[in-house]
Each structure stands twice: as structure tokens, then as C-alpha cells.
Design a protein around this motif. Structure first.
Motif, mmCIF file in Angstrom:
data_model
loop_
_atom_site.group_PDB
_atom_site.id
_atom_site.type_symbol
_atom_site.label_atom_id
_atom_site.label_comp_id
_atom_site.label_asym_id
_atom_site.label_seq_id
_atom_site.Cartn_x
_atom_site.Cartn_y
_atom_site.Cartn_z
ATOM 1 N N UNK A 69 31.220 21.741 2.917
ATOM 2 C CA UNK A 69 30.985 22.895 1.959
ATOM 3 C C UNK A 69 30.251 22.819 0.745
ATOM 4 N N UNK A 70 29.627 23.822 0.673
ATOM 5 C CA UNK A 70 28.828 23.813 -0.823
ATOM 6 C C UNK A 70 29.595 24.571 -1.726
ATOM 7 N N UNK A 71 30.385 25.563 -1.292
ATOM 8 C CA UNK A 71 31.654 26.062 -2.075
ATOM 9 C C UNK A 71 32.788 25.891 -1.559
ATOM 10 N N UNK A 72 33.998 25.182 -2.213
ATOM 11 C CA UNK A 72 35.336 25.329 -1.688
ATOM 12 C C UNK A 72 36.178 25.492 -2.971
ATOM 13 N N UNK A 73 37.325 26.575 -2.549
ATOM 14 C CA UNK A 73 38.437 26.931 -3.606
ATOM 15 C C UNK A 73 39.780 26.348 -3.038
ATOM 16 N N UNK A 74 40.487 26.095 -3.988
ATOM 17 C CA UNK A 74 41.834 25.247 -3.713
ATOM 18 C C UNK A 74 42.719 25.465 -4.739
ATOM 19 N N UNK A 75 44.080 25.332 -4.310
ATOM 20 C CA UNK A 75 45.406 25.233 -5.323
ATOM 21 C C UNK A 75 45.904 23.851 -4.798
ATOM 22 N N UNK A 76 46.301 23.385 -5.944
ATOM 23 C CA UNK A 76 47.025 22.240 -5.907
ATOM 24 C C UNK A 76 48.080 22.112 -7.060
ATOM 25 N N UNK A 77 49.333 21.233 -6.425
ATOM 26 C CA UNK A 77 50.201 20.893 -7.407
ATOM 27 C C UNK A 77 50.460 19.202 -7.578
ATOM 28 N N UNK A 78 50.480 18.791 -8.995
ATOM 29 C CA UNK A 78 50.790 17.093 -8.800
ATOM 30 C C UNK A 78 51.937 16.965 -9.496
ATOM 31 N N UNK A 79 52.765 16.020 -9.227
ATOM 32 C CA UNK A 79 54.159 15.821 -9.621
ATOM 33 C C UNK A 79 54.035 14.244 -10.058
ATOM 34 N N UNK A 80 53.856 14.224 -11.416
ATOM 35 C CA UNK A 80 53.830 13.033 -12.081
ATOM 36 C C UNK A 80 54.771 12.281 -12.838
ATOM 37 N N UNK A 81 54.848 10.950 -12.833
ATOM 38 C CA UNK A 81 55.937 10.294 -13.980
ATOM 39 C C UNK A 81 55.340 9.425 -14.803
ATOM 40 N N UNK A 82 55.943 9.303 -15.792
ATOM 41 C CA UNK A 82 55.319 8.484 -17.100
ATOM 42 C C UNK A 82 55.489 7.125 -16.766
ATOM 43 N N UNK A 83 54.781 6.182 -17.214
ATOM 44 C CA UNK A 83 54.546 4.705 -16.931
ATOM 45 C C UNK A 83 55.562 4.132 -18.111
ATOM 46 N N UNK A 84 55.677 4.800 -19.031
ATOM 47 C CA UNK A 84 56.096 4.037 -20.192
ATOM 48 C C UNK A 84 57.767 4.693 -20.358
#
Length: 191
Positions: A69-84
């Protein structure tokens, strides 16, 4: 901020008056994210899974080949946890677009792109904040049914304590095309 969303939503209409192939695509995305806040020594990094979906892509391909694709549109969800601090979590959602530096490319590997995402983030003890994120990425391998990518973006939080919520966001992942398109030639015109 509202002007950014208006700009993102108006990008597909840049095709008005042009004859082109108009592919719709549904491609779920799975990946792994690492977030390095600007105050890393104090809070540590965050890492975890990412899910999302590419819901629209466009490529100018008049030869009938399957090109990235020369253009792409998306929706994302990230579920992150602290390492400290194990009980500290970070949730990030983003809506954005990416655009290829090149056009009419024949190779299917190492394809650079740039983009912009906007959305929100919620860090466990803090309030929800909006963010805007310019990004640079590389599509490592492109195949007719899947693609592998890596990208980096600077997540700039728009809040009072933006220093603790802003930072470098690194992502690697793959998307699988489950609904592929049949090219439709069309011409959009304003009446």
C-alpha cells in the motif's frame, strides 16, 4: 487536536477526481510493543502485546500486480506493563495513517514509510491523556496475504504531566489480510 482528526479523516478524499483502484482491506494486526518514557530511570520501560486492524489501504497499481500500500489507515490498541513496577500498566489506542516514501515499487521487502497517529493513553495511576505520534517505519516483507513490519514513533502526550507520559514507542508485528479486494476502477466527482 480536532483539526488533526479532521485532517486524518479527509485524507481518503484526496483521491477525488482521480481514476484509480480503490481497494478496501481488512487486515488484523498482531505485534509486540516497547515504550521507553522520557523519564526512563524513574519509571522503567513498558512492553506488551498489540492488536489492531488495517481498515483501508490504497495503491496505484494499473498492472494488476499485488503491491504494498502507498496509503494505509489503521486502528491499534496496546496493552503494556511496566518492567520496573509490575502493577503499573499503560493502555494506548491510536488511529492513524501511513504513507510510502516510494511509488511504483517492484520489490516486496524493506519498504520505508512515514505516518501520523493520534489517540489516547491511560497510565494506571494517572488520568487519560490524548497523544499525537509522528512515525517512521519499514515494511520488512510484503506478501499477498501477510506483511511483517517494524516502526518507531515518538508518543507525545498532551497533558499536564506530559513528561512522564511521552516517550519512544517501538513496534514490531505482522498483519494478515483476511478480506482482500477485487480492484474496482472508478472516478469520484463532485456534482
Amino acid at each position: 487536536m480536532r483539526y488533526l482528526f479532521i485532517w486524518l479523516l479527509s485524507l481518503p478524499f484526496s483521491l477525488w477526481g482521480q481514476e484509480a483502484e480503490f481497494p478496501f482491506l481488512l487486515a488484523p494486526n498482531l505485534g509486540y510493543d516497547v515504550f521507553i518514557p522520557s523519564q526512563y530511570q524513574q519509571y522503567g520501560g513498558f512492553d506488551g502485546p498489540r492488536i489492531g486492524c488495517v481498515f483501508y489501504s490504497y495503491t496505484e497499481d494499473f498492472e494488476g500486480k499485488n503491491r504494498p500500500a502507498q496509503q494505509a489507515y489503521s486502528l491499534h490498541f496496546s496493552f503494556l506493563r511496566s518492567s520496573k513496577i509490575p502493577q503499573e500498566r499503560l493502555f494506548v489506542f491510536s488511529l492513524g495513517g501511513r504513507f510510502s516514501f516510494e511509488s511504483h515499487f517492484d520489490r516486496k521487502y524493506l519498504l520505508p514509510y512515514y505516518g501520523l497517529e493520534a489517540g489516547g493513553l491511560k497510565r494506571s495511576p494517572k488520568k487519560m491523556a490524548l497523544h499525537i505520534s509522528p512515525l517512521l517505519g519499514l515494511e520488512l516483507w510484503h506478501h499477498r496475504s501477510f506483511a511483517l513490519y517494524a516502526q518507531a514513533k515518538y508518543l507525545q502526550a498532551m497533558s499536564i504531566d506530559s513528561k512522564t507520559q511521552s516517550g519512544l514507542h517501538l513496534e514490531v508485528g505482522a498483519y494478515i489480510k483476511i478480506i482482500y479486494y477485487q480492484p474496482i476502477n472508478f472516478k469520484l466527482e463532485i456534482l
